[in-house]
Design a protein around this motif. Structure first.
Motif, PDB file in Angstrom:
ATOM      1  N   GLY A  12       0.589  -1.637  -0.126  1.00  0.00           N
ATOM      2  CA  GLY A  12      -0.271   0.464  -0.200  1.00  0.00           C
ATOM      3  C   GLY A  12       0.569   0.762   0.486  1.00  0.00           C
ATOM      4  N   MET A  13       0.903   1.633  -1.006  1.00  0.00           N
ATOM      5  CA  MET A  13       1.614   3.128  -1.400  1.00  0.00           C
ATOM      6  C   MET A  13       1.039   3.894  -2.668  1.00  0.00           C
ATOM      7  SD  MET A  13       5.208   1.636  -2.441  1.00  0.00           S
ATOM      8  CE  MET A  13       5.645   0.669  -1.019  1.00  0.00           C
ATOM      9  N   SER A  14       1.512   5.175  -2.233  1.00  0.00           N
ATOM     10  CA  SER A  14       1.264   6.002  -3.633  1.00  0.00           C
ATOM     11  C   SER A  14       1.778   5.137  -4.406  1.00  0.00           C
ATOM     12  CB  SER A  14       1.647   7.752  -3.611  1.00  0.00           C
ATOM     13  OG  SER A  14       3.178   7.481  -3.154  1.00  0.00           O
ATOM     14  N   ALA A  15       1.540   5.995  -6.115  1.00  0.00           N
ATOM     15  CA  ALA A  15       2.235   5.438  -7.458  1.00  0.00           C
ATOM     16  C   ALA A  15       3.848   5.967  -7.575  1.00  0.00           C
ATOM     17  CB  ALA A  15       0.895   5.749  -8.365  1.00  0.00           C
ATOM     18  N   ALA A  16       4.646   5.002  -7.827  1.00  0.00           N
ATOM     19  CA  ALA A  16       5.953   5.511  -8.312  1.00  0.00           C
ATOM     20  C   ALA A  16       5.863   5.381  -9.946  1.00  0.00           C
ATOM     21  CB  ALA A  16       6.598   4.532  -7.659  1.00  0.00           C
ATOM     22  N   ALA A 142      26.175  19.641   5.712  1.00  0.00           N
ATOM     23  CA  ALA A 142      26.537  19.785   4.698  1.00  0.00           C
ATOM     24  C   ALA A 142      25.964  19.505   3.365  1.00  0.00           C
ATOM     25  CB  ALA A 142      27.127  18.131   4.725  1.00  0.00           C
ATOM     26  N   ALA A 143      26.299  19.385   1.855  1.00  0.00           N
ATOM     27  CA  ALA A 143      25.623  20.179   0.548  1.00  0.00           C
ATOM     28  C   ALA A 143      24.926  18.578   0.432  1.00  0.00           C
ATOM     29  CB  ALA A 143      26.696  19.949  -0.399  1.00  0.00           C
ATOM     30  N   PRO A 144      24.685  18.529  -0.369  1.00  0.00           N
ATOM     31  CA  PRO A 144      23.320  17.491  -1.146  1.00  0.00           C
ATOM     32  C   PRO A 144      23.822  17.134  -1.853  1.00  0.00           C
ATOM     33  CG  PRO A 144      22.541  19.915  -1.503  1.00  0.00           C
ATOM     34  CD  PRO A 144      23.369  20.063  -0.969  1.00  0.00           C
ATOM     35  N   LEU A 145      23.646  15.391  -2.606  1.00  0.00           N
ATOM     36  CA  LEU A 145      24.295  15.373  -3.463  1.00  0.00           C
ATOM     37  C   LEU A 145      24.009  14.386  -4.688  1.00  0.00           C
ATOM     38  CD1 LEU A 145      26.475  12.256  -1.239  1.00  0.00           C
ATOM     39  CD2 LEU A 145      27.076  14.845  -2.200  1.00  0.00           C
ATOM     40  N   PRO A 146      23.924  14.787  -5.507  1.00  0.00           N
ATOM     41  CA  PRO A 146      23.186  14.150  -6.389  1.00  0.00           C
ATOM     42  C   PRO A 146      23.009  12.902  -6.733  1.00  0.00           C
ATOM     43  CG  PRO A 146      25.631  14.680  -7.380  1.00  0.00           C
ATOM     44  CD  PRO A 146      25.458  14.976  -6.327  1.00  0.00           C
ATOM     45  N   MET A 147      21.726  11.863  -7.492  1.00  0.00           N
ATOM     46  CA  MET A 147      21.637  11.230  -7.823  1.00  0.00           C
ATOM     47  C   MET A 147      23.111   9.972  -8.224  1.00  0.00           C
ATOM     48  SD  MET A 147      19.848   8.334  -7.327  1.00  0.00           S
ATOM     49  CE  MET A 147      18.364   8.884  -7.053  1.00  0.00           C
ATOM     50  N   ASN A 148      23.978  10.492  -9.486  1.00  0.00           N
ATOM     51  CA  ASN A 148      24.958  10.170  -9.710  1.00  0.00           C
ATOM     52  C   ASN A 148      25.818   9.715  -9.131  1.00  0.00           C
ATOM     53  OD1 ASN A 148      26.540  12.140  -9.319  1.00  0.00           O
ATOM     54  ND2 ASN A 148      26.494  13.155 -11.474  1.00  0.00           N
ATOM     55  N   ARG A 149      26.239  10.309  -7.480  1.00  0.00           N
ATOM     56  CA  ARG A 149      27.412   9.682  -7.206  1.00  0.00           C
ATOM     57  C   ARG A 149      27.171   8.313  -7.170  1.00  0.00           C
ATOM     58  NH1 ARG A 149      29.941  12.732  -3.383  1.00  0.00           N
ATOM     59  NH2 ARG A 149      30.489  13.948  -3.978  1.00  0.00           N
ATOM     60  N   PHE A 150      25.711   7.458  -6.658  1.00  0.00           N
ATOM     61  CA  PHE A 150      25.078   6.373  -6.586  1.00  0.00           C
ATOM     62  C   PHE A 150      25.339   5.477  -7.992  1.00  0.00           C
ATOM     63  CE2 PHE A 150      23.875   8.721  -3.034  1.00  0.00           C
ATOM     64  CZ  PHE A 150      23.845   8.563  -2.191  1.00  0.00           C
ATOM     65  N   ARG A 151      25.554   5.908  -9.240  1.00  0.00           N
ATOM     66  CA  ARG A 151      26.257   5.111 -10.306  1.00  0.00           C
ATOM     67  C   ARG A 151      24.262   4.060 -10.370  1.00  0.00           C
ATOM     68  NH1 ARG A 151      30.193   5.659 -12.742  1.00  0.00           N
ATOM     69  NH2 ARG A 151      30.554   4.212 -13.568  1.00  0.00           N
ATOM     70  N   PRO A 152      22.850   4.132 -10.242  1.00  0.00           N
ATOM     71  CA  PRO A 152      22.073   3.008 -10.362  1.00  0.00           C
ATOM     72  C   PRO A 152      21.533   3.148 -11.891  1.00  0.00           C
ATOM     73  CG  PRO A 152      21.281   5.481  -9.557  1.00  0.00           C
ATOM     74  CD  PRO A 152      22.319   5.629  -9.862  1.00  0.00           C
ATOM     75  N   ASN A 153      21.375   1.662 -12.453  1.00  0.00           N
ATOM     76  CA  ASN A 153      20.457   2.010 -13.228  1.00  0.00           C
ATOM     77  C   ASN A 153      19.000   2.159 -13.744  1.00  0.00           C
ATOM     78  OD1 ASN A 153      22.010  -0.686 -13.116  1.00  0.00           O
ATOM     79  ND2 ASN A 153      22.651  -0.017 -14.969  1.00  0.00           N
ATOM     80  N   LEU A 154      18.348   2.078 -12.730  1.00  0.00           N
ATOM     81  CA  LEU A 154      16.127   2.733 -12.782  1.00  0.00           C
ATOM     82  C   LEU A 154      16.646   3.163 -11.189  1.00  0.00           C
ATOM     83  CD1 LEU A 154      15.195  -0.738 -13.497  1.00  0.00           C
ATOM     84  CD2 LEU A 154      16.037   1.205 -15.080  1.00  0.00           C
ATOM     85  N   VAL A 155      16.010   4.505 -10.977  1.00  0.00           N
ATOM     86  CA  VAL A 155      15.820   5.556 -10.476  1.00  0.00           C
ATOM     87  C   VAL A 155      13.803   5.590 -10.649  1.00  0.00           C
ATOM     88  CG1 VAL A 155      15.993   8.065  -9.603  1.00  0.00           C
ATOM     89  CG2 VAL A 155      17.691   7.540 -10.760  1.00  0.00           C
ATOM     90  N   VAL A 156      13.910   5.102  -9.477  1.00  0.00           N
ATOM     91  CA  VAL A 156      12.195   5.814  -8.770  1.00  0.00           C
ATOM     92  C   VAL A 156      11.840   7.040  -8.813  1.00  0.00           C
ATOM     93  CG1 VAL A 156       9.907   4.255  -8.002  1.00  0.00           C
ATOM     94  CG2 VAL A 156      12.385   3.050  -9.105  1.00  0.00           C
ATOM     95  N   ASP A 157      10.722   7.074  -8.621  1.00  0.00           N
ATOM     96  CA  ASP A 157      10.499   8.314  -8.121  1.00  0.00           C
ATOM     97  C   ASP A 157       9.028   7.905  -7.574  1.00  0.00           C
ATOM     98  OD1 ASP A 157      10.038  10.988  -6.303  1.00  0.00           O
ATOM     99  OD2 ASP A 157      10.071  12.141  -8.382  1.00  0.00           O
ATOM    100  N   GLY A 158       8.379   8.847  -6.298  1.00  0.00           N
ATOM    101  CA  GLY A 158       7.127   8.630  -5.537  1.00  0.00           C
ATOM    102  C   GLY A 158       6.391   7.679  -5.005  1.00  0.00           C
ATOM    103  N   TRP A 159       7.828   6.992  -4.566  1.00  0.00           N
ATOM    104  CA  TRP A 159       7.387   6.043  -3.430  1.00  0.00           C
ATOM    105  C   TRP A 159       7.140   6.652  -1.874  1.00  0.00           C
ATOM    106  CZ3 TRP A 159      11.607   1.761  -4.871  1.00  0.00           C
ATOM    107  CH2 TRP A 159      11.173   0.727  -5.661  1.00  0.00           C
ATOM    108  N   ASP A 160       6.494   6.721  -0.724  1.00  0.00           N
ATOM    109  CA  ASP A 160       5.843   7.614  -0.282  1.00  0.00           C
ATOM    110  C   ASP A 160       7.388   7.640   0.743  1.00  0.00           C
ATOM    111  OD1 ASP A 160       4.376   8.230  -0.600  1.00  0.00           O
ATOM    112  OD2 ASP A 160       2.980   6.874   0.259  1.00  0.00           O
ATOM    113  N   ASP A 161       8.447   5.731   1.151  1.00  0.00           N
ATOM    114  CA  ASP A 161       9.026   5.831   2.219  1.00  0.00           C
ATOM    115  C   ASP A 161      10.394   5.108   2.036  1.00  0.00           C
ATOM    116  OD1 ASP A 161       7.092   5.508   4.331  1.00  0.00           O
ATOM    117  OD2 ASP A 161       6.837   3.680   3.553  1.00  0.00           O
ATOM    118  N   PRO A 162      11.006   5.821   1.929  1.00  0.00           N
ATOM    119  CA  PRO A 162      13.126   5.385   1.775  1.00  0.00           C
ATOM    120  C   PRO A 162      12.952   4.245   1.955  1.00  0.00           C
ATOM    121  CG  PRO A 162      12.418   7.112   2.826  1.00  0.00           C
ATOM    122  CD  PRO A 162      11.543   6.893   3.323  1.00  0.00           C
ATOM    123  N   HIS A 163      14.151   3.658   1.050  1.00  0.00           N
ATOM    124  CA  HIS A 163      13.984   2.036   0.716  1.00  0.00           C
ATOM    125  C   HIS A 163      13.602   0.801   0.487  1.00  0.00           C
ATOM    126  CE1 HIS A 163      17.803   5.166   2.296  1.00  0.00           C
ATOM    127  NE2 HIS A 163      17.102   5.143   3.533  1.00  0.00           N
TER     128      HIS A 163
END
Length: 249
Positions: A12-16, A142-163
């Motif tokens: 149960g979570m919002s659409a991502a 500390a300054a925020p970091l961009p997503m490319n520090r973690f070198r993902p293949n897929l990035v998902v946005d829209g989940w309420d909960d981290p991880h």
């Protein structure tokens, strides 16, 4: 940490949505962004197909050679071309590619077929996970970091909960299905600025170490998934979290 196999169907979570697709033709070098891709049983085509080795045949990696981040490989019709600041492009199959790498990195280097690629996996990170990290970084000045520090293949946005990515048994993206394999244990490469090709620690490992220690050891951020049902994916596709046994082989 790890896959949380919940009873029933969807969590149960919002659409991502899928917001980024990236593959890395040369292991340890910059990634190439896509708007759509075909996932096969081995992941994204051409992902980590090559690697860079030293004079002993051991693979170079960004912490030891941070300028690797400035090499931008591109794959077109199966042909990989390497680009870097101040250098003419060179094809991966050119007899000059080894000299090109040696001159740019400043150390003896050869381009070799990657011995393991990415173990036929996709690296998935959610925007919610990065946002949670950046809130903690802000709290310590500390300054925020961009997503490319973690070198993902897929990035998902829209989940309420981290991880959410490391608690999901399966992910459905368009007609494909991905099965969780393990948490992604982070290394010093996350402390290399991907824009400048310079070491920039101690973040994010210092802050992640406060709250993302894995049960089996190391610092976890993101998760690996195997492709269980191949198919076409595109930026903007809905990403649904499933539970229960995976389909496919």
């Amino acid at each position: 940490m790890g896959s949380g196999d919940m009873e029933g169907g969807d969590m149960g979570m919002s659409a991502a949505r899928l917001t980024e697709i990236t593959y890395y033709p040369v292991k340890g070098c910059a990634g190439t962004s896509l708007t759509e891709a075909t996932l096969t049983s081995t992941g994204l085509p051409h992902d980590r197909a090559y690697a860079i080795a030293d004079e002993k045949g051991e693979l170079r990696w960004q912490w030891g050679d941070p300028r690797m981040a400035l090499i931008s490989p591109e794959s077109s019709d199966g042909e990989v071309t390497l680009r870097a600041p101040g250098r003419d492009p060179v094809r991966a199959d050119s007899p000059n590619v080894h000299a090109w790498l040696t001159e740019f990195l400043g150390v003896p280097s050869t381009l070799v077929p990657s011995p393991a690629g990415n173990a036929h996996r996709l690296h998935v990170v959610s925007r919610a996970s990065l946002d949670a990290l950046n809130r903690r970084l802000a709290a310590r000045g500390a300054a925020p970091l961009p997503m490319n520090r973690f070198r993902p293949n897929l990035v998902v946005d829209g989940w309420d909960d981290p991880h959410t990515e490391d608690r999901a048994a399966r992910l459905a993206v368009a007609g494909t299905e991905l099965a969780f394999t393990e948490d992604t244990i982070r290394c010093a490469i996350t402390m290399v600025d991907q824009r400048t090709g310079r070491r920039a620690g101690p973040e994010p490992l210092r802050t992640l170490g406060d709250y993302r220690r894995a049960d089996a050891g190391g610092i976890a951020f993101g998760a690996y998934f195997q492709v269980r049902r191949p198919g076409r994916i595109a930026v903007g596709d809905e990403v649904a979290v499933r539970s229960g046994p995976a389909v496919g082989p």
